[in-house]
Scaffold this active site. Structure first.
Site, short mmCIF file in Angstrom:
data_model
loop_
_atom_site.label_atom_id
_atom_site.label_comp_id
_atom_site.label_asym_id
_atom_site.label_seq_id
_atom_site.Cartn_x
_atom_site.Cartn_y
_atom_site.Cartn_z
N HIS A 17 -56.63 29.62 12.70
CA HIS A 17 -56.58 28.22 13.17
C HIS A 17 -55.26 27.62 12.72
O HIS A 17 -55.14 27.10 11.61
CB HIS A 17 -57.79 27.44 12.62
CG HIS A 17 -57.90 26.04 13.15
ND1 HIS A 17 -59.08 25.36 13.22
CD2 HIS A 17 -56.97 25.18 13.63
CE1 HIS A 17 -58.89 24.15 13.71
NE2 HIS A 17 -57.60 24.02 13.96
N HIS A 19 -51.86 25.54 14.58
CA HIS A 19 -51.13 24.99 15.74
C HIS A 19 -49.64 25.18 15.46
O HIS A 19 -49.14 24.63 14.48
CB HIS A 19 -51.44 23.51 15.91
CG HIS A 19 -52.90 23.22 16.08
ND1 HIS A 19 -53.47 23.05 17.32
CD2 HIS A 19 -53.90 23.09 15.17
CE1 HIS A 19 -54.78 22.81 17.17
NE2 HIS A 19 -55.07 22.84 15.88
N HIS A 197 -62.07 23.36 19.51
CA HIS A 197 -62.29 22.45 18.38
C HIS A 197 -63.58 21.70 18.65
O HIS A 197 -63.76 21.11 19.73
CB HIS A 197 -61.16 21.43 18.28
CG HIS A 197 -59.88 21.96 17.68
ND1 HIS A 197 -59.24 23.07 18.15
CD2 HIS A 197 -59.14 21.51 16.63
CE1 HIS A 197 -58.14 23.28 17.43
NE2 HIS A 197 -58.06 22.35 16.50
N GLU A 200 -65.24 18.49 14.30
CA GLU A 200 -64.23 18.13 13.30
C GLU A 200 -64.56 16.70 12.84
O GLU A 200 -64.88 16.47 11.69
CB GLU A 200 -62.82 18.21 13.90
CG GLU A 200 -61.70 17.80 12.94
CD GLU A 200 -60.30 17.86 13.56
OE1 GLU A 200 -60.19 18.03 14.79
OE2 GLU A 200 -59.31 17.74 12.81
N ASP A 278 -54.33 24.85 9.86
CA ASP A 278 -54.33 23.85 10.93
C ASP A 278 -52.89 23.40 11.29
O ASP A 278 -52.32 23.91 12.23
CB ASP A 278 -55.22 22.66 10.56
CG ASP A 278 -55.77 21.91 11.77
OD1 ASP A 278 -55.53 22.34 12.90
OD2 ASP A 278 -56.44 20.87 11.58
N ASP A 279 -52.36 22.44 10.55
CA ASP A 279 -51.01 21.91 10.81
C ASP A 279 -50.27 21.81 9.47
O ASP A 279 -50.05 20.71 8.94
CB ASP A 279 -51.12 20.51 11.44
CG ASP A 279 -51.91 20.55 12.73
OD1 ASP A 279 -51.38 21.06 13.73
OD2 ASP A 279 -53.08 20.10 12.73
N1 ADE Z 1 -54.10 19.37 17.26
C1 ADE Z 1 -53.45 19.74 16.15
N2 ADE Z 1 -54.25 19.67 15.09
C2 ADE Z 1 -55.45 19.25 15.54
C3 ADE Z 1 -56.70 19.00 14.93
N3 ADE Z 1 -56.88 19.16 13.62
N4 ADE Z 1 -57.70 18.57 15.70
C4 ADE Z 1 -57.53 18.40 17.01
N5 ADE Z 1 -56.39 18.63 17.63
C5 ADE Z 1 -55.35 19.05 16.91
ZN ZN Z 2 -56.77 22.37 14.82
#
Ligand code: ADE
Ligand code: ZN
Length: 330
Positions: A17, A19, A197, A200, A278-279
């Protein structure tokens, strides 16, 4: 050094996971803005960093989409991906399945081909030079409509040799999986794997829809499942993977602090979870930091850490033989 932390650092792992746009470090964002002459509302790298103060998913997405505007040329996507792969090398991530958001780029005039080719070239180089294997998953932005997703799917089909599956991301609440049922059906008929997703920020109903309507192989996040006993039973019985991102959840206010994260509880319910970033550029933590901080905050045992890492391979789209090979090394 603490034996468990040493174990985390040296053990091969998979990330499921991630991005790629979320690996845009402030220093690279600043550099690209200058190179590509893109106006950004920040005068320094430090100003960018201090804007990374999020209250929820939407407050993050607003900054994240703005950041992505500096990515213009194929080499920008190549460099972005290559930098992430060097972090993988550092963290002993030997396999990664990365998301990209085509619409974030095509909607501002960047060609789909520019994006996917830049990413793919970096991944091919990493396979040869770093020994890191990978897959690409393209995500539909759920705040946009079904028509736009269908158009993106058609563009993705021209790159079927490089893209293993489709996903669903962006603003969750108010955009349930159901909205994309027909798009996902076409994606499956075209031979793509599917993930989404769900759960969340939004309730377990979204997870049910992702499973039943989008036929996903994995749920991204899924941390809201624990409120729904019937769902927990299904996820556990069928060992459906949930790609949990603990530090992301804290940074976006899903949990107040890491000590309150429910991942240890999820493990105790025999859910198929693993740890992801994630990011990472926006949340200040790649995979190892997510594992180490979770271990400390939740007092995870070595056995629990081992399970999380084994699960990262089990839940991947690697061939069964390759999964076994990696798991044997843990
Ligand atoms: N795009 C990038 N990170 C995300 C996240 N945590 N949830 C939804 N969309 C995303
Ligand atoms: Zn994500």
């Amino acid at each position: 050094m603490n034996e468990i932390i040493e174990f985390i650092k040296k053990t091969p792992k998979a990330e499921l996971h991630l991005h790629i746009e979320g690996t845009l470090e402030p220093s690279f964002l600043f550099k690209l803005a200058k190179k590509n002459k893109i106006q950004i509302p920040f005068k320094s790298i430090n100003e960018i960093k201090s804007a990374y103060n999020f209250t929820n998913l939407q407050s993050f997405l607003d900054i994240y989409y703005q950041g992505a505007n500096v990515l213009i040329n194929e080499e920008d996507f190549f460099d972005l991906t290559w930098s992430y792969l060097l972090k993988c090398k550092n963290d002993n991530v030997v396999h990664t399945e990365i998301f990209f958001d085509p619409q974030t780029h095509t909607d501002r005039g960047i060609k789909f081909d520019t994006v996917v080719n830049g990413i793919h070239k970096a991944l091919s180089k990493a396979k040869k030079e770093l020994g890191i294997s990978s897959e690409i998953i393209m995500c539909f932005l759920r705040h946009l409509d079904e028509d736009a997703a269908f158009k993106t799917l058609d563009q993705g089909l021209r790159h079927k040799d490089k893209i293993i599956g489709v996903g669903l991301d962006s603003s969750e609440i108010g955009h349930p999986p159901k909205k994309f049922e027909r798009v996902f059906q076409k994606a499956i008929e075209s031979g793509f794997l599917t993930v989404a997703h769900a759960g969340e920020e939004a309730p377990s109903k979204y997870i049910w829809e992702a499973l039943n309507l989008l036929k996903v192989k994995r749920i991204d996040h899924g941390v809201q499942c624990l409120n729904d006993e019937k769902l927990v039973k299904k996820l556990s019985d069928e060992q459906i993977p949930l790609t949990v991102c603990p530090i992301s959840n804290v940074k976006l206010g899903v949990f107040k602090k890491l000590e309150e994260h429910n991942l240890k509880k999820m493990l105790s319910k025999d859910l198929m979870i693993m740890i992801n970033s994630d990011d990472p550029a926006y949340f200040g933590a790649y995979v190892n930091k997510n594992l180490i901080e979770s271990q400390i905050a939740l007092n995870l045992s070595k056995k629990e850490i081992k399970k999380l890492i084994i699960n990262s391979f089990k839940s991947s789209f690697l061939l069964e033989s390759k999964k076994k090979e990696w798991i044997r090394k843990i």
